[in-house]
Design a protein around this motif. Structure first.
Motif, PDB file in Angstrom:
ATOM      1  N   ASP A  65      34.271  28.032  58.500  1.00 46.28           N
ATOM      2  CA  ASP A  65      34.377  28.965  59.619  1.00 46.28           C
ATOM      3  C   ASP A  65      34.674  28.183  60.888  1.00 46.28           C
ATOM      4  OD1 ASP A  65      34.198  31.806  59.980  1.00 46.28           O
ATOM      5  OD2 ASP A  65      32.398  31.738  58.729  1.00 46.28           O
ATOM      6  N   PRO A  66      35.545  28.717  61.728  1.00 48.95           N
ATOM      7  CA  PRO A  66      35.881  27.958  62.937  1.00 48.95           C
ATOM      8  C   PRO A  66      34.707  27.818  63.893  1.00 48.95           C
ATOM      9  CG  PRO A  66      37.374  29.840  62.645  1.00 48.95           C
ATOM     10  CD  PRO A  66      36.350  29.916  61.560  1.00 48.95           C
ATOM     11  N   ASP A  67      33.860  28.822  64.032  1.00 47.62           N
ATOM     12  CA  ASP A  67      32.858  28.761  65.090  1.00 47.62           C
ATOM     13  C   ASP A  67      31.457  29.251  64.751  1.00 47.62           C
ATOM     14  OD1 ASP A  67      33.947  27.631  67.560  1.00 47.62           O
ATOM     15  OD2 ASP A  67      35.512  29.109  67.250  1.00 47.62           O
ATOM     16  N   THR A  68      31.325  30.198  63.853  1.00 46.91           N
ATOM     17  CA  THR A  68      30.001  30.790  63.663  1.00 46.91           C
ATOM     18  C   THR A  68      29.440  30.491  62.280  1.00 46.91           C
ATOM     19  OG1 THR A  68      30.747  32.839  62.630  1.00 46.91           O
ATOM     20  CG2 THR A  68      30.764  32.759  65.037  1.00 46.91           C
ATOM     21  N   THR A  69      28.149  30.776  62.111  1.00 45.90           N
ATOM     22  CA  THR A  69      27.516  30.670  60.791  1.00 45.90           C
ATOM     23  C   THR A  69      27.267  32.069  60.210  1.00 45.90           C
ATOM     24  OG1 THR A  69      25.343  30.595  61.830  1.00 45.90           O
ATOM     25  CG2 THR A  69      26.371  28.479  61.326  1.00 45.90           C
ATOM     26  N   GLU A  86      31.613  23.897  59.762  1.00 46.93           N
ATOM     27  CA  GLU A  86      32.128  24.436  61.014  1.00 46.93           C
ATOM     28  C   GLU A  86      33.305  23.566  61.421  1.00 46.93           C
ATOM     29  OE1 GLU A  86      28.991  26.048  63.713  1.00 46.93           O
ATOM     30  OE2 GLU A  86      30.320  25.190  65.228  1.00 46.93           O
ATOM     31  N   THR A  87      34.476  24.176  61.511  1.00 47.75           N
ATOM     32  CA  THR A  87      35.678  23.381  61.755  1.00 47.75           C
ATOM     33  C   THR A  87      35.959  23.180  63.241  1.00 47.75           C
ATOM     34  OG1 THR A  87      37.056  25.360  61.636  1.00 47.75           O
ATOM     35  CG2 THR A  87      36.753  24.127  59.594  1.00 47.75           C
ATOM     36  N   ALA A  88      35.043  23.656  64.095  1.00 47.92           N
ATOM     37  CA  ALA A  88      35.209  23.527  65.546  1.00 47.92           C
ATOM     38  C   ALA A  88      36.586  24.018  65.991  1.00 47.92           C
ATOM     39  CB  ALA A  88      34.987  22.080  65.980  1.00 47.92           C
ATOM     40  N   GLY A  89      36.899  25.225  65.590  1.00 49.72           N
ATOM     41  CA  GLY A  89      38.169  25.819  65.983  1.00 49.72           C
ATOM     42  C   GLY A  89      39.305  25.518  65.030  1.00 49.72           C
ATOM     43  N   CYS A  91      41.775  25.407  61.852  1.00 45.03           N
ATOM     44  CA  CYS A  91      42.257  26.616  61.186  1.00 45.03           C
ATOM     45  C   CYS A  91      42.337  26.490  59.666  1.00 45.03           C
ATOM     46  CB  CYS A  91      43.616  26.983  61.755  1.00 45.03           C
ATOM     47  SG  CYS A  91      44.727  25.591  61.825  1.00 45.03           S
TER      48      CYS A  91
END
Ligand code: MG
Ligand code: ZN
Length: 215
Positions: A65-69, A86-89, A91
């Motif tokens: 997920d880019p930002d959330t859990t 978490e990919t920190a944005g 894609c």
């Protein structure tokens, strides 16, 4: 020069993915890389599959997920081992992220690992994660033209799921056109029509999964 750099990144990822694949095979873990656009129902499909699978198989999930859990929290509620990446944005997932995530599982106690990729129909296709099979999901509100517009996923997927078929009466989604595009790109891939809302068609998906784990 930009292109050689990109190729280098992909080559490095492929090398790491080969190691991940070896590692998973050594522990007899069957792994699915699940790719779709955001909102097509990846997490819901997993939640709807656990009940039928968990009696016979030890399950685990990696959530990209880019930002959330949020999705990982949904999985954890079912008491299935889950690791969030978490990919920190970012894609898409890459093999090194999966390799690190695997350290959090007892792989000998996992038969079937689901990797929910970041919601995106484009670049996840370029990154081998060491998976056994690739699953492509499209939901009916996205339109029947998706295989034509994003052919790579549909060319490479081992199975394609058409989700939200309960909405077909309200949409201009032509299932025959959708199937025709896929038949041209990947005639061997099964196309499973289902609805996670009504449960229609889920039995074919469960049967496909059980058969895949067996072989
Ligand atoms: Mg999700
Ligand atoms: Zn990407």
């Amino acid at each position: 020069m930009e292109i050689p750099v990109v190729e280098k990144v992909l080559k490095l990822n492929d090398d790491i993915a080969a190691g991940v694949r070896k590692r998973l095979l050594a522990h007899h873990v069957c792994t699915l890389n699940i790719i779709s656009a955001p909102g097509s129902g990846k997490t819901t499909l997993l939640e709807r599959s656990f009940g039928e699978l968990r009696e016979d198989l030890n399950l685990a999930v990696i959530e990209g997920d880019p930002d959330t859990t949020l999705d990982a929290e949904r999985i954890a509620k079912h008491n299935i081992p889950v690791v969030q990446i978490e990919t920190a944005g970012g894609c898409h997932l890459e093999a090194n992220l999966v390799d690190n995530a695997l350290n959090n599982f007892d792989l000998d106690a996992v038969d079937l690992l689901f990797i929910e990729n970041v919601g995106n129909l484009v670049c996840p296709c370029s990154f081998d994660l060491g998976e056994t099979c690739r699953v492509g999901i499209v939901s009916t509100p996205e339109g029947h033209d998706k295989p034509a517009k994003y052919p790579r996923l549909f060319k490479e997927a081992d199975v394609i799921i058409l989700n939200k078929i309960d909405l077909l009466p309200y949409l201009n989604f032509d299932v025959n056109v959708f199937r025709e595009y896929i038949a041209q790109l990947n005639p061997a891939a099964p196309v499973l029509e289902l609805s996670c809302t009504t449960g229609e068609g889920l039995d074919q998906w469960i049967a496909w999964l059980k058969n895949m784990v067996k072989t």
